[in-house]
Design an enzyme around this catalytic site. Structure first.
Site, mmCIF file in Angstrom:
data_model
loop_
_atom_site.group_PDB
_atom_site.id
_atom_site.type_symbol
_atom_site.label_atom_id
_atom_site.label_comp_id
_atom_site.label_asym_id
_atom_site.label_seq_id
_atom_site.Cartn_x
_atom_site.Cartn_y
_atom_site.Cartn_z
ATOM 1 N N HIS A 1 -9.843 14.431 4.940
ATOM 2 C CA HIS A 1 -9.877 13.371 3.918
ATOM 3 C C HIS A 1 -9.618 11.997 4.537
ATOM 4 O O HIS A 1 -8.480 11.542 4.630
ATOM 5 C CB HIS A 1 -8.822 13.681 2.854
ATOM 6 C CG HIS A 1 -8.987 12.896 1.599
ATOM 7 N ND1 HIS A 1 -8.705 13.416 0.356
ATOM 8 C CD2 HIS A 1 -9.384 11.621 1.364
ATOM 9 C CE1 HIS A 1 -8.925 12.513 -0.569
ATOM 10 N NE2 HIS A 1 -9.337 11.401 0.019
ATOM 11 N N HIS B 1 -11.267 7.772 4.749
ATOM 12 C CA HIS B 1 -12.203 6.757 4.242
ATOM 13 C C HIS B 1 -12.419 5.766 5.387
ATOM 14 O O HIS B 1 -11.624 4.846 5.566
ATOM 15 C CB HIS B 1 -11.603 6.013 3.045
ATOM 16 C CG HIS B 1 -11.309 6.879 1.864
ATOM 17 N ND1 HIS B 1 -12.163 6.973 0.788
ATOM 18 C CD2 HIS B 1 -10.262 7.693 1.571
ATOM 19 C CE1 HIS B 1 -11.644 7.804 -0.120
ATOM 20 N NE2 HIS B 1 -10.490 8.250 0.331
ATOM 21 N N PHE B 2 -13.474 5.966 6.197
ATOM 22 C CA PHE B 2 -13.679 5.108 7.377
ATOM 23 C C PHE B 2 -14.504 3.854 7.077
ATOM 24 O O PHE B 2 -14.799 3.074 7.962
ATOM 25 C CB PHE B 2 -14.260 5.908 8.539
ATOM 26 C CG PHE B 2 -13.225 6.728 9.281
ATOM 27 C CD1 PHE B 2 -11.868 6.537 9.061
ATOM 28 C CD2 PHE B 2 -13.603 7.692 10.211
ATOM 29 C CE1 PHE B 2 -10.908 7.284 9.737
ATOM 30 C CE2 PHE B 2 -12.652 8.438 10.897
ATOM 31 C CZ PHE B 2 -11.310 8.247 10.663
ATOM 32 N N ARG B 3 -14.925 3.678 5.837
ATOM 33 C CA ARG B 3 -15.425 2.375 5.355
ATOM 34 C C ARG B 3 -16.767 1.929 5.893
ATOM 35 O O ARG B 3 -17.142 0.762 5.698
ATOM 36 C CB ARG B 3 -14.407 1.253 5.661
ATOM 37 C CG ARG B 3 -12.975 1.542 5.222
ATOM 38 C CD ARG B 3 -12.872 1.719 3.753
ATOM 39 N NE ARG B 3 -11.495 1.757 3.273
ATOM 40 C CZ ARG B 3 -11.150 2.285 2.107
ATOM 41 N NH1 ARG B 3 -12.042 2.850 1.326
ATOM 42 N NH2 ARG B 3 -9.905 2.278 1.717
ATOM 43 N N ASN C 1 -17.135 6.898 -0.753
ATOM 44 C CA ASN C 1 -17.060 5.608 -1.481
ATOM 45 C C ASN C 1 -17.232 4.403 -0.554
ATOM 46 O O ASN C 1 -16.417 3.499 -0.523
ATOM 47 C CB ASN C 1 -15.767 5.499 -2.298
ATOM 48 C CG ASN C 1 -14.505 5.655 -1.477
ATOM 49 O OD1 ASN C 1 -14.527 6.245 -0.399
ATOM 50 N ND2 ASN C 1 -13.402 5.122 -1.953
ATOM 51 N N HIS D 1 -11.011 14.589 -6.774
ATOM 52 C CA HIS D 1 -9.929 13.643 -7.045
ATOM 53 C C HIS D 1 -9.547 13.928 -8.494
ATOM 54 O O HIS D 1 -10.263 13.549 -9.422
ATOM 55 C CB HIS D 1 -10.398 12.202 -6.863
ATOM 56 C CG HIS D 1 -9.314 11.204 -7.128
ATOM 57 N ND1 HIS D 1 -8.812 10.377 -6.161
ATOM 58 C CD2 HIS D 1 -8.618 10.919 -8.253
ATOM 59 C CE1 HIS D 1 -7.852 9.615 -6.681
ATOM 60 N NE2 HIS D 1 -7.724 9.931 -7.959
ATOM 61 N N HIS E 1 -5.158 15.877 -2.563
ATOM 62 C CA HIS E 1 -3.889 15.129 -2.706
ATOM 63 C C HIS E 1 -3.124 15.339 -4.004
ATOM 64 O O HIS E 1 -2.963 14.399 -4.791
ATOM 65 C CB HIS E 1 -4.145 13.630 -2.500
ATOM 66 C CG HIS E 1 -5.340 13.026 -3.200
ATOM 67 N ND1 HIS E 1 -5.596 13.214 -4.538
ATOM 68 C CD2 HIS E 1 -6.336 12.223 -2.735
ATOM 69 C CE1 HIS E 1 -6.698 12.561 -4.864
ATOM 70 N NE2 HIS E 1 -7.170 11.958 -3.782
ATOM 71 N N ASP F 1 -5.833 11.281 3.501
ATOM 72 C CA ASP F 1 -6.390 10.283 2.569
ATOM 73 C C ASP F 1 -6.304 8.883 3.196
ATOM 74 O O ASP F 1 -5.969 7.901 2.516
ATOM 75 C CB ASP F 1 -5.698 10.322 1.198
ATOM 76 C CG ASP F 1 -6.515 9.598 0.136
ATOM 77 O OD1 ASP F 1 -7.612 9.116 0.444
ATOM 78 O OD2 ASP F 1 -6.040 9.504 -1.012
ATOM 79 N N HIS G 1 -6.945 -0.802 4.009
ATOM 80 C CA HIS G 1 -7.330 -2.091 3.420
ATOM 81 C C HIS G 1 -6.710 -3.172 4.292
ATOM 82 O O HIS G 1 -5.697 -2.921 4.960
ATOM 83 C CB HIS G 1 -6.824 -2.202 1.983
ATOM 84 C CG HIS G 1 -7.453 -1.211 1.057
ATOM 85 N ND1 HIS G 1 -8.763 -1.305 0.644
ATOM 86 C CD2 HIS G 1 -6.965 -0.085 0.474
ATOM 87 C CE1 HIS G 1 -9.050 -0.286 -0.154
ATOM 88 N NE2 HIS G 1 -7.977 0.470 -0.267
HETATM 89 O O1 DOR Z 1 -5.760 5.040 -3.250
HETATM 90 C C1 DOR Z 1 -6.921 5.373 -3.056
HETATM 91 N N1 DOR Z 1 -7.704 4.703 -2.175
HETATM 92 N N2 DOR Z 1 -7.434 6.402 -3.731
HETATM 93 C C2 DOR Z 1 -8.747 6.698 -3.713
HETATM 94 O O2 DOR Z 1 -9.143 7.596 -4.415
HETATM 95 C C3 DOR Z 1 -9.677 5.890 -2.908
HETATM 96 C C4 DOR Z 1 -8.966 5.218 -1.801
HETATM 97 C C5 DOR Z 1 -9.794 4.139 -1.114
HETATM 98 O O3 DOR Z 1 -10.950 4.415 -0.797
HETATM 99 O O4 DOR Z 1 -9.255 3.067 -0.871
HETATM 100 ZN ZN ZN Z 2 -9.339 9.566 -0.861
#
Ligand code: DOR
Ligand code: ZN
Length: 436
Positions: A56, A58-60, A90, A173, A225, A296, A300
């Site tokens: 899990h 999120h490498f953006r 996402n 989720h 999670h 997860d 940011h």
């Molecule tokens: O806190 C979160 N950030 N929950 C998510 O489901 C997505 C993730 C994100 O991509 O920043």
């Molecule tokens: Zn996530």
């Protein structure tokens, strides 16, 4: 003679034994007391464990490389003893079509230091294409509650998913969007965020997933999670085809802690909750109700997190610190390391059909070497995510000294020696409710 032999005290078949691990063409070919290799690497100190799989992250990329890209993200993961990640959908564009999945894979192939798979996101628009997409993606992600850069999937369509025959896992989720919208309040701090997204909404979503999928003959489901005691109480006797994941931040932080940084840095979905919720997760780890450890990792930028609470995006980085934090915690709490190896390596491999996660003949030769006495305090400036911060500043942790991916050493004595672009897309083999 075998190409490469790695010698030392290794976790094999549930126990630590002095042994030689033979590696040829990226895989483990033998585990024996004595093996002769063209090259032998002997670890006199420390333990050899299977490398972790972080299912899990999120490498953006594509879309938000200022937060992270596949190069910085996989480098961070490697330093934390992770040899394979599964990246979430996402991004921008989101990976919700076969073409966008292929594009993401080709970006990652050029940049990754470690192996990877990708999730395809499920939306009401792509329901008819899921069969085609399942030939490209490693697994599916379904958001039942809206979150950062993603909308909620309509719960009423869950039965359509359950009726599909797709040999890929659905990862959820699990926060019920209707419940979230009923509870939403103006948020000024972490306590408000937890009130806005209560554990009851998680419990509700999980109940509905279990109800709908219990009538399906096809699918295994993964609940990402879990965060609340309310949910855990419903999962105690969960069926075999359900796996449950937990993050280090829900295990180590609560909204009631005396936190080091501004509260926005701990804003995450699902939210940090109370000490009672946190303790219920540790109980579930010990009892075996939780199957998988997942970071997860959701980086940011500092600028984004410095905004006022309501505006700041949700998400906490963590792929580099996941295993190191937990190695320390499991020792301190006297929980057997076999439990951690199951959560971080074996179960992720089994759940997502990845040929890694165990030191045994036929698996990819992915290992880490750790010295459990080498406890250090986490410092953000020593980490490798592009976001440049961690909520775990100052937390004790045990980082791996060496990391091998498919037989190649990519971290040597805490230095990166691996190459960008070495990482490869991993196959996830057919997964149905009955397997393995
Ligand atoms: O806190 C979160 N950030 N929950 C998510 O489901 C997505 C993730 C994100 O991509 O920043
Ligand atoms: Zn996530």
């Amino acid at each position: 003679m075998i190409e490469k032999v790695i010698e030392g005290k290794a976790y094999v078949d549930g126990a630590f034994i002095e042994c030689c691990i033979g590696v040829e063409e990226e895989r483990i070919v033998a585990v024996k007391k004595v093996l002769k290799g063209e090259e032998t690497i002997r670890f006199k100190k420390g333990l050899i464990l299977p490398a972790a799989i972080d299912v899990h992250v999120h490498f953006r990329e594509p879309g938000f490389p200022q937060k992270e890209d596949f190069s910085t993200g996989t480098k961070a993961a490697a330093f934390g003893g992770v040899s394979c990640v599964l990246d979430m959908p996402n991004t921008k564009p989101p990976t919700t079509t076969s073409a966008s999945c292929r594009d993401k894979i080709s970006i990652a192939e050029r940049k990754a230091y470690i192996d990877f798979g990708i999730y395809a996101g499920v939306t009401k628009e792509n329901l008819e294409q899921l069969c085609d997409i399942s030939k490209v993606a490693s697994a599916f992600k379904v958001y039942l509650g809206g979150s950062t850069n993603t909308e909620a999937f309509n719960m009423d369509l869950l039965n359509v998913l359950a009726s599909k025959t797709l040999e890929k896992v659905f990862a959820f989720h699990a926060e019920d969007e209707k419940c979230l919208s009923m509870n939403r309040i103006k948020e000024n701090n972490l306590r408000d965020h937890a009130i806005s997204r209560p554990g009851e909404c998680e419990k509700k979503a999980v109940k509905e997933i279990l109800r709908v999928f219990s009538t399906s003959t096809n699918h295994r489901v993964h609940i990402c999670h879990v965060s609340s005691a309310a949910t855990m109480s419903d999962l105690t006797n969960k069926p075999e085809w359900v796996t449950v994941g937990v993050t280090p931040h829900h295990l180590l932080l609560t909204s009631k802690d005396n936190l080091t940084f501004k509260e926005t840095y701990y804003k995450v979905n699902p939210p940090l909750r109370s000490p009672v919720d946190r303790d219920s997760l540790w109980d579930a780890i010990i009892k075996g109700t939780i199957d998988v450890l997942e970071s997860d990792h959701a980086p940011h930028t500092v600028e984004e997190k410095e905004q006022e609470f309501e505006k700041a995006p949700s998400g906490i980085p963590g792929t580099e610190t996941m295993l190191p934090l937990m190695l320390y915690q499991f020792i301190k709490r006297d929980i057997p390391l076999s439990r951690l190896i199951s959560l971080a390596c074996e179960k992720p491999a089994e759940t997502f059909g990845i040929n890694k996660g165990k030191i045994e003949q036929g698996r990819d030769a992915d290992f880490i070497v750790v010295d459990l006495k080498s406890i250090i305090s986490i410092k953000s400036e020593e980490l490798h995510s592009r976001c440049g911060w961690t909520p775990f500043e100052g937390f004790p942790a045990v980082f791996p000294k060496d990391v091998f991916v498919r037989g190649e050493r990519i971290i040597e004595s805490r230095e990166l020696v691996g190459e960008r672009g070495f990482g490869r897309f991993v196959e996830s083999e057919g997964l149905s409710k009955e397997s393995p």
